[in-house]
Design an enzyme around this catalytic site. Structure first.
Site, PDB file in Angstrom:
ATOM      1  N   SER A  56     -11.528  -0.790  -0.504  1.00 49.10           N
ATOM      2  CA  SER A  56     -10.237  -0.768   0.198  1.00 49.10           C
ATOM      3  C   SER A  56     -10.395  -1.114   1.657  1.00 49.10           C
ATOM      4  O   SER A  56      -9.490  -1.693   2.272  1.00 49.10           O
ATOM      5  CB  SER A  56      -9.617   0.635   0.141  1.00 49.10           C
ATOM      6  OG  SER A  56      -9.039   0.893  -1.085  1.00 49.10           O
ATOM      7  N   TYR A 112      -7.569 -10.906 -11.235  1.00 48.26           N
ATOM      8  CA  TYR A 112      -6.814 -12.119 -11.542  1.00 48.26           C
ATOM      9  C   TYR A 112      -7.484 -13.283 -10.833  1.00 48.26           C
ATOM     10  O   TYR A 112      -7.937 -13.184  -9.702  1.00 48.26           O
ATOM     11  CB  TYR A 112      -5.350 -12.003 -11.099  1.00 48.26           C
ATOM     12  CG  TYR A 112      -4.603 -10.877 -11.754  1.00 48.26           C
ATOM     13  CD1 TYR A 112      -3.819 -10.011 -11.004  1.00 48.26           C
ATOM     14  CD2 TYR A 112      -4.685 -10.667 -13.129  1.00 48.26           C
ATOM     15  CE1 TYR A 112      -3.139  -8.961 -11.596  1.00 48.26           C
ATOM     16  CE2 TYR A 112      -4.012  -9.619 -13.726  1.00 48.26           C
ATOM     17  CZ  TYR A 112      -3.246  -8.771 -12.960  1.00 48.26           C
ATOM     18  OH  TYR A 112      -2.580  -7.730 -13.556  1.00 48.26           O
ATOM     19  N   HIS A 162      -3.629   6.103   3.372  1.00 49.51           N
ATOM     20  CA  HIS A 162      -4.425   4.926   3.014  1.00 49.51           C
ATOM     21  C   HIS A 162      -3.846   3.665   3.635  1.00 49.51           C
ATOM     22  O   HIS A 162      -4.566   2.842   4.216  1.00 49.51           O
ATOM     23  CB  HIS A 162      -4.435   4.818   1.485  1.00 49.51           C
ATOM     24  CG  HIS A 162      -5.335   3.771   0.917  1.00 49.51           C
ATOM     25  ND1 HIS A 162      -4.877   2.516   0.579  1.00 49.51           N
ATOM     26  CD2 HIS A 162      -6.658   3.785   0.613  1.00 49.51           C
ATOM     27  CE1 HIS A 162      -5.881   1.813   0.082  1.00 49.51           C
ATOM     28  NE2 HIS A 162      -6.968   2.548   0.090  1.00 49.51           N
ATOM     29  N   ASP A 176       0.849  -1.202   0.000  1.00 47.55           N
ATOM     30  CA  ASP A 176       0.000   0.000   0.000  1.00 47.55           C
ATOM     31  C   ASP A 176       0.884   1.251   0.000  1.00 47.55           C
ATOM     32  O   ASP A 176       1.992   1.217  -0.506  1.00 47.55           O
ATOM     33  CB  ASP A 176      -0.931  -0.025   1.213  1.00 47.55           C
ATOM     34  CG  ASP A 176      -2.278   0.648   0.928  1.00 47.55           C
ATOM     35  OD1 ASP A 176      -2.297   1.888   0.807  1.00 47.55           O
ATOM     36  OD2 ASP A 176      -3.266  -0.071   0.803  1.00 47.55           O
TER      37      ASP A 176
END
Lengths: 124, 334
Positions: B265, B215, B116, B83
């Protein structure tokens, strides 16, 4: 190939820590052990004053009906913790007064009761 | 479980990563320059005060009951957060030792100038706001002060985690609509070695790819509100595997602060934290040591115990469903 190397070099040049292990942060601070008197539930909490941080410890005997505690310190919610957890707080100065609200929670996080107290850092 | 190999394959992958002869030169120089630009559309949407109990996510998952009943708070479990870094000086981290590394091109400094990453770390290991406050956490800083980063940096972080063998669970709360073969390979190698990679679904509110979440080997997390209902901003589609609270969730922020934030998030470290508790239990109580076996067990438990609130079965909005903390741990312990 040369372009790949040129693109790779800036990444490596700036990535000074890539080849080494991650660096540890400040690390845990162990407050001095100051056990509460066994069988004595009158004292609610104790504060230990360390360089850069204060450490607040709860008298588990006083909160033995609580699954967890929710602590609000000077209006800031410091969250939910087990009664035997140490709560680290920003360092204060001698003479500072603080409002501490401790809410006893059950297993579901529902409040059982709330205790409010004022804590004053000693002058010495 | 998604993409997990057997133990022998896992060991071989880690060994190969540690071999100094292994080439790490990227196959596609152009792809390496893709910049992860949208990562913070996720969380800059709503820094929100809220009438909801700020710690409703912990209460929703019955975290207190989990800690007490199973006697674990994350001990022996290893978590990696990729991050914007972490403000490890925050009082909520004073009880633990967080390892940090910067992989930001041109900026080897540690800490978290953006915020964040500190929020994400707090939701996993923060005292008072984290789900697994006693786990071992390593932070790989790949996003700069503006919340932007490169695929190169994220690939470097994934490869470092593989090489160091340092994680049972990885949290990636950012992404990009742009596919990268190199990033996918790095994720796949890591997952096949027995590491669970949790990634955010994205905040466009669309049926759209968002990588690395899209993915196949990632555990992709959608966001719900306090009522357990999928949020309108949460991306959906076949890539969604699980849903968790992600509205006005409360955690740490640089400078000793706390903030309520909203986004996929936020939901992702909620899932990562719960998985970490499961890992901790299997290591500490069941004495399991195989990383792949542990990963299979906790992933199966997560999928099988999720509350199936959307269309029956795995669906595009909730995946297998909304996480159920108590049911998850009961299954892990069984």
């Amino acid at each position: 190939m040369r372009r790949a190397i040129l693109l790779l070099l800036p990444l490596l040049a700036s990535c000074s820590r890539c080849s080494g292990p991650a660096a540890p942060g400040p690390g845990p601070i162990a407050p001095p052990v100051s056990p509460f008197v066994p069988g004595d539930a009158t004292e609610t909490l104790r504060v230990t004053y360390l360089p850069g941080k204060d450490v607040l410890q709860f008298n588990v005997q006083r909160f033995d009906d609580c699954s967890a505690l929710e602590v609000v310190y000077d209006g800031t919610n410091y969250g939910i913790m087990l009664p035997n957890a140490d709560l680290y707080l920003p360092a204060d100065k001698p003479g500072d007064r603080h409002q501490i609200q401790v809410t006893c929670l059950d297993d579901n996080g529902a409040p059982l009761n709330t205790e409010k107290l004022t804590q004053v850092r000693p002058d010495k | 479980m998604k993409c997990v190999s057997n133990n022998e394959v896992a060991k071989a992958l880690v060994q190969k990563a540690r071999d100094p002869q292994t080439r790490h030169v990227e196959e596609s120089p152009k792809a390496r320059q893709i910049v992860i630009e949208k990562s913070f559309a996720e969380w800059k949407g709503v820094p929100s005060p809220s009438p909801v109990d700020p710690l409703y996510d912990l209460e929703y998952m019955k975290v207190i009951a989990l800690w007490r009943e199973y006697g674990i708070q994350g001990q022996a479990a290893n978590v990696a957060v990729i991050d914007s870094g972490c403000d490890t000086s925050h009082p909520a981290f004073a009880h633990t030792e967080i390892f940090e590394r910067s992989l930001v091109q041109g900026d080897p400094s540690l800490g978290d100038p953006d915020g964040h990453g500190t929020w994400v770390c707090g939701k996993i290991v923060g005292q008072g706001v984290g789900i697994a406050p006693m786990c071992n956490l390593t932070v790989y800083r790949t996003l700069d002060a503006n919340g932007s980063g490169t695929v190169d940096a994220s690939v470097a972080a994934l490869n470092a985690i593989l090489k160091e063998g340092s994680a049972n669970v990885v949290n990636i709360s950012f992404g990009s609509p742009l596919f990268s073969a190199d990033q996918e390979k790095a994720v796949n190698r890591l997952v096949r070695s027995g590491v669970i990679v949790c990634a955010a679904a994205g905040n466009y509110g669309l049926d759209t790819p968002f990588y690395p979440g899209s993915y196949k080997c990632c555990l992709t997390v959608a966001a719900t509100n306090a009522a357990g209902v999928r949020t309108s901003f949460s991306d959906y589609g076949g890539q969604v595997d699980i849903a968790a609270p992600g509205v006005a969730c409360y955690s740490t922020f640089p400078g000793g602060q706390f903030r309520a934030m909203t986004g996929t998030s936020m939901a992702t470290p909620v899932v990562a934290g719960l998985l970490t508790l499961g890992v901790s239990y299997l290591k500490m109580v069941k004495n399991m040591s195989s990383r792949t076996d542990i990963a299979r067990k906790v992933m199966s438990a997560l999928e099988e115990t999720a509350k199936d609130v959307g269309p029956k079965g795995k669906d595009s909005y909730y995946g297998f469903g909304v996480i159920d903390g108590l049911a998850f741990m009961q299954r892990v312990a069984s």
